[in-house]
Design an enzyme around this catalytic site. Structure first.
Site, mmCIF file in Angstrom:
data_model
loop_
_atom_site.group_PDB
_atom_site.id
_atom_site.type_symbol
_atom_site.label_atom_id
_atom_site.label_comp_id
_atom_site.label_asym_id
_atom_site.label_seq_id
_atom_site.Cartn_x
_atom_site.Cartn_y
_atom_site.Cartn_z
ATOM 1 N N LYS A 35 41.945 45.521 45.438
ATOM 2 C CA LYS A 35 42.221 44.369 44.566
ATOM 3 C C LYS A 35 40.917 43.925 43.942
ATOM 4 O O LYS A 35 39.915 43.731 44.634
ATOM 5 C CB LYS A 35 42.807 43.217 45.425
ATOM 6 N N GLN A 41 33.535 42.362 46.179
ATOM 7 C CA GLN A 41 34.954 42.018 46.244
ATOM 8 C C GLN A 41 35.540 42.251 47.638
ATOM 9 O O GLN A 41 36.411 41.506 48.089
ATOM 10 C CB GLN A 41 35.701 42.864 45.206
ATOM 11 N N LYS A 70 34.553 39.201 49.722
ATOM 12 C CA LYS A 70 35.177 38.009 49.143
ATOM 13 C C LYS A 70 36.662 37.984 49.494
ATOM 14 O O LYS A 70 37.192 36.975 49.944
ATOM 15 C CB LYS A 70 35.004 38.056 47.616
ATOM 16 N N LYS A 124 37.169 47.407 41.888
ATOM 17 C CA LYS A 124 36.804 46.831 40.581
ATOM 18 C C LYS A 124 36.858 47.950 39.555
ATOM 19 O O LYS A 124 36.708 49.121 39.900
ATOM 20 C CB LYS A 124 35.384 46.254 40.649
ATOM 21 N N GLY A 154 42.060 40.508 35.621
ATOM 22 C CA GLY A 154 41.079 40.390 34.539
ATOM 23 C C GLY A 154 39.675 40.138 35.070
ATOM 24 O O GLY A 154 39.449 39.948 36.259
ATOM 25 N N ASP A 155 38.729 40.165 34.163
ATOM 26 C CA ASP A 155 37.325 39.801 34.425
ATOM 27 C C ASP A 155 36.723 39.602 33.034
ATOM 28 O O ASP A 155 37.470 39.348 32.066
ATOM 29 C CB ASP A 155 36.606 40.901 35.228
ATOM 30 N N THR A 192 39.779 30.435 39.217
ATOM 31 C CA THR A 192 38.389 30.716 39.605
ATOM 32 C C THR A 192 37.508 29.498 39.332
ATOM 33 O O THR A 192 36.725 29.073 40.201
ATOM 34 C CB THR A 192 37.859 31.956 38.853
ATOM 35 N N ASN A 235 36.718 32.172 30.595
ATOM 36 C CA ASN A 235 37.774 31.699 31.485
ATOM 37 C C ASN A 235 37.234 30.851 32.639
ATOM 38 O O ASN A 235 37.709 29.732 32.880
ATOM 39 C CB ASN A 235 38.551 32.912 32.019
ATOM 40 N N SER A 293 45.463 35.316 42.796
ATOM 41 C CA SER A 293 46.078 36.609 42.484
ATOM 42 C C SER A 293 46.946 37.066 43.654
ATOM 43 O O SER A 293 48.042 37.607 43.462
ATOM 44 C CB SER A 293 45.005 37.674 42.223
HETATM 45 P P1 NDP Z 1 34.993 35.788 30.094
HETATM 46 O O1 NDP Z 1 34.914 37.072 29.367
HETATM 47 O O2 NDP Z 1 36.179 34.939 29.924
HETATM 48 O O3 NDP Z 1 33.702 34.891 29.769
HETATM 49 C C1 NDP Z 1 32.412 35.357 30.017
HETATM 50 C C2 NDP Z 1 31.430 34.341 29.481
HETATM 51 O O4 NDP Z 1 30.115 34.707 29.886
HETATM 52 C C3 NDP Z 1 31.403 34.281 27.955
HETATM 53 O O5 NDP Z 1 31.050 32.994 27.543
HETATM 54 C C4 NDP Z 1 30.308 35.293 27.615
HETATM 55 O O6 NDP Z 1 29.686 35.054 26.356
HETATM 56 C C5 NDP Z 1 29.326 35.060 28.732
HETATM 57 N N1 NDP Z 1 28.611 36.331 29.002
HETATM 58 C C6 NDP Z 1 29.145 37.491 29.434
HETATM 59 N N2 NDP Z 1 28.205 38.441 29.532
HETATM 60 C C7 NDP Z 1 27.078 37.868 29.152
HETATM 61 C C8 NDP Z 1 25.747 38.329 29.036
HETATM 62 N N3 NDP Z 1 25.409 39.598 29.333
HETATM 63 N N4 NDP Z 1 24.813 37.442 28.620
HETATM 64 C C9 NDP Z 1 25.143 36.158 28.323
HETATM 65 N N5 NDP Z 1 26.386 35.671 28.401
HETATM 66 C C10 NDP Z 1 27.335 36.504 28.805
HETATM 67 O O7 NDP Z 1 34.785 36.175 31.652
HETATM 68 P P2 NDP Z 1 35.130 35.315 32.934
HETATM 69 O O8 NDP Z 1 34.933 33.886 32.653
HETATM 70 O O9 NDP Z 1 36.418 35.789 33.466
HETATM 71 O O10 NDP Z 1 34.007 35.827 33.972
HETATM 72 C C11 NDP Z 1 32.744 35.185 34.097
HETATM 73 C C12 NDP Z 1 32.117 35.562 35.432
HETATM 74 O O11 NDP Z 1 32.988 35.154 36.507
HETATM 75 C C13 NDP Z 1 31.879 37.046 35.648
HETATM 76 O O12 NDP Z 1 30.717 37.222 36.433
HETATM 77 C C14 NDP Z 1 33.091 37.463 36.475
HETATM 78 O O13 NDP Z 1 32.841 38.631 37.237
HETATM 79 C C15 NDP Z 1 33.241 36.250 37.363
HETATM 80 N N6 NDP Z 1 34.562 36.085 37.973
HETATM 81 C C16 NDP Z 1 35.684 36.005 37.199
HETATM 82 C C17 NDP Z 1 36.921 35.831 37.796
HETATM 83 C C18 NDP Z 1 38.159 35.603 36.996
HETATM 84 O O14 NDP Z 1 39.173 35.256 37.580
HETATM 85 N N7 NDP Z 1 38.129 35.749 35.676
HETATM 86 C C19 NDP Z 1 37.065 35.842 39.263
HETATM 87 C C20 NDP Z 1 35.804 35.820 39.973
HETATM 88 C C21 NDP Z 1 34.621 35.980 39.330
HETATM 89 P P3 NDP Z 1 30.078 35.991 25.105
HETATM 90 O O15 NDP Z 1 31.518 35.677 24.811
HETATM 91 O O16 NDP Z 1 29.135 35.600 24.037
HETATM 92 O O17 NDP Z 1 29.880 37.398 25.594
#
Ligand code: NDP
Length: 454
Positions: free
Chosen positions: A98, A119, A122, A134, A173-174, A218, A249, A386
């Protein structure tokens, strides 16, 4: 960065870590993630002889299976593109693999392996019956039309589907993979298999098998965890000034929950820079820009006016705050940033993103008085919800928002408690990093011992 650091590990872990370095050459993120877990394991050395007898550590650092595949797709102009797809099925000892899918140009095997490794622990911490994995692709969704996104997702799933199943491997998603992408992925899975197997993917839409609160989980969970940490010092989020990096997100829903609890978020970011909005981030506007228009933060600044502007160079962590939630990506907060935050009076930091703090920044937070919630614990609310979605799918049921959010809150409290109890038991009270790593590891290791050498 980790090279040469294995001297910092307990002597029994140096050889396995050397194997990680040799076998996964150049995979910096994966090496870093393993190092950080191994650093926490010293207290169990000698207390659990069965773990070394059964070589648990040597097995847990090697993924059960790694799948790499070609993803060809056609853009709107008829041009053919080829991306690389990944699924790393890390551990199925506690349940089906997962973990989410990430679409971002930076994706490579090291990043997917570090995410899969984290993961595993976690997911164990959540107490739900889920293993760890992943996946993703180096596909860049930015600027692509809906048609292009759909064709990419269909091609990706055309290969991936053979490795999935509700009892085998269940992605979500991620970064770069949200509701739209999950819809296209699920649609293609359904078409190829001719099965309405709801439990094969999580994060689905509410009318076709999704769960309430999964989208919010999250970010909300990270804030619940922060609130729990603050409560150990008789404090709360109410009246605190916060900075949240990212604007996707996780960030958006973390901001939402902080505001609901009486805190004020004054800065957020995307990959083009950050905005400081002293009146508090306008969440409706942020959602409109990011979720509806799929735009950039520059638009937020332009529409919001009143001196709010996009700062393109510099670090969001220079903005003074009491609460920091890094919710963008790995290694986004380094030692300099950590020093700055502490100088500015930081009281608590919780990782909404996976491994957002460098090893040096983590060490600095841990040696300070600041509360520090590591990602494995603080952002586990997403995967926990999830698992609740899988539970609802299996029983053909759907719960209300209130019931699901209250389950999420209970799970975050129990993760928080489990971190503190484990840290206490192993002699380092208040160390959430050690508590989270050990509590997760012990669950996984005990199951591995029970199942023999497989
Ligand atoms: P999204 O794609 O929805 O958002 C990611 C955000 O981070 C965007 O604002 C993006 O900016 C910014 N970002 C991504 N990569 C970079 C980078 N290299 N440099 C600067 N800014 C960056 O992803 P999520 O919100 O889902 O995920 C964010 C984090 O949370 C990740 O580390 C993910 O692994 C973790 N996470 C997510 C979960 C989930 O349920 N979605 C669960 C647990 C952890 P831009 O749009 O400009 O790229």
């Amino acid at each position: 960065m980790v090279n040469g650091m294995h001297e910092a590990l307990h002597p029994s872990f140096r050889e396995p870590f050397e194997v990680v370095l040799q076998r996964n050459k150049g995979e910096r993120e994966f090496q870093q993630a393993v190092f950080e877990v191994m650093q926490s394991l010293a207290p169990i050395e000698g207390r659990r002889p069965e773990y070394s007898q059964w070589s648990v550590l040597q097995r847990v650092i090697e993924p059960e299976r790694q799948i790499i595949f070609r993803v060809p797709w056609v853009d709107d102009d008829g041009k053919v593109h080829v991306n690389r797809g990944y699924r790393v099925e890390f551990s199925s000892v506690l349940g089906p693999y997962k973990g989410g899918l990430r679409f971002h140009p930076s994706v490579n095997l090291s990043i997917i392996k570090f995410l899969g490794f984290e993961q595993v622990f976690k997911n164990a911490l959540t107490g739900m019956p889920i293993g760890g994995g992943k996946g993703g692709s180096d596909f860049d969704p930015k600027g692509r039309s809906d048609g292009e996104i759909m064709r990419f997702c269909q091609s990706f799933m055309t290969e991936l589907h053979r490795h999935l199943g509700e009892y085998t491997d269940v992605p979500a998603g991620d970064i770069g993979v949200g509701g739209r992408e999950l819809g296209y992925l699920f649609g293609q899975y359904k078409r190829i298999t001719n099965r309405y197997e709801s439990g094969v993917l999580t994060g689905k839409g509410l009318t076709w098998g999704g769960s309430q609160v999964r989208t919010e989980a999250t970010g909300y969970g990270a804030v619940f965890f922060t609130e729990q940490m603050l409560r150990t010092r008789g404090q709360s989020m109410d009246g605190k000034q916060a900075v949240v990096s990212g604007s996707g997100n996780v960030a958006i829903h973390a901001i939402e929950k902080i505001h609901q609890l009486g805190g004020k978020v004054i800065a957020c970011s995307d990959s083009s820079g950050y905005v400081v909005d002293e009146r508090g981030i306008d969440l409706e506007l942020l959602k409109e820009v990011k979720e509806v228009r799929r735009g950039r933060l520059l638009e937020y600044a332009q529409i919001r006016g009143n001196g709010v502007r996009l700062i393109e160079d510099g670090s969001i962590w220079d903005v003074p705050c009491q609460i920091a939630l890094p919710c963008a990506t790995q290694n986004e907060l380094d030692e300099r940033d950590a020093k700055q935050l502490l100088t500015n009076g930081l009281e608590a930091i919780a990782e909404g993103a996976n491994m957002p703090c460098t090893t040096e920044a983590t060490a600095l937070f841990q040696s300070s008085d600041c509360l520090y919630g590591p990602g494995k614990a603080a952002n586990a609310g997403g995967v926990a919800t999830s698992a609740l979605e899988m539970q609802q799918n299996a029983s053909r049921d759907s719960w209300t928002f209130e019931k699901t959010e209250s389950r999420l809150q209970e799970i975050m409290s129990s993760i928080h408690e489990s971190c503190l109890e484990t840290a206490d038991e192993y002699g380092d009270p208040g160390n959430y990093v050690m508590g989270a790593n050990l509590a997760g590891y012990i669950k996984v290791a005990n199951a591995m011992v029970a199942m023999g050498v497989i």
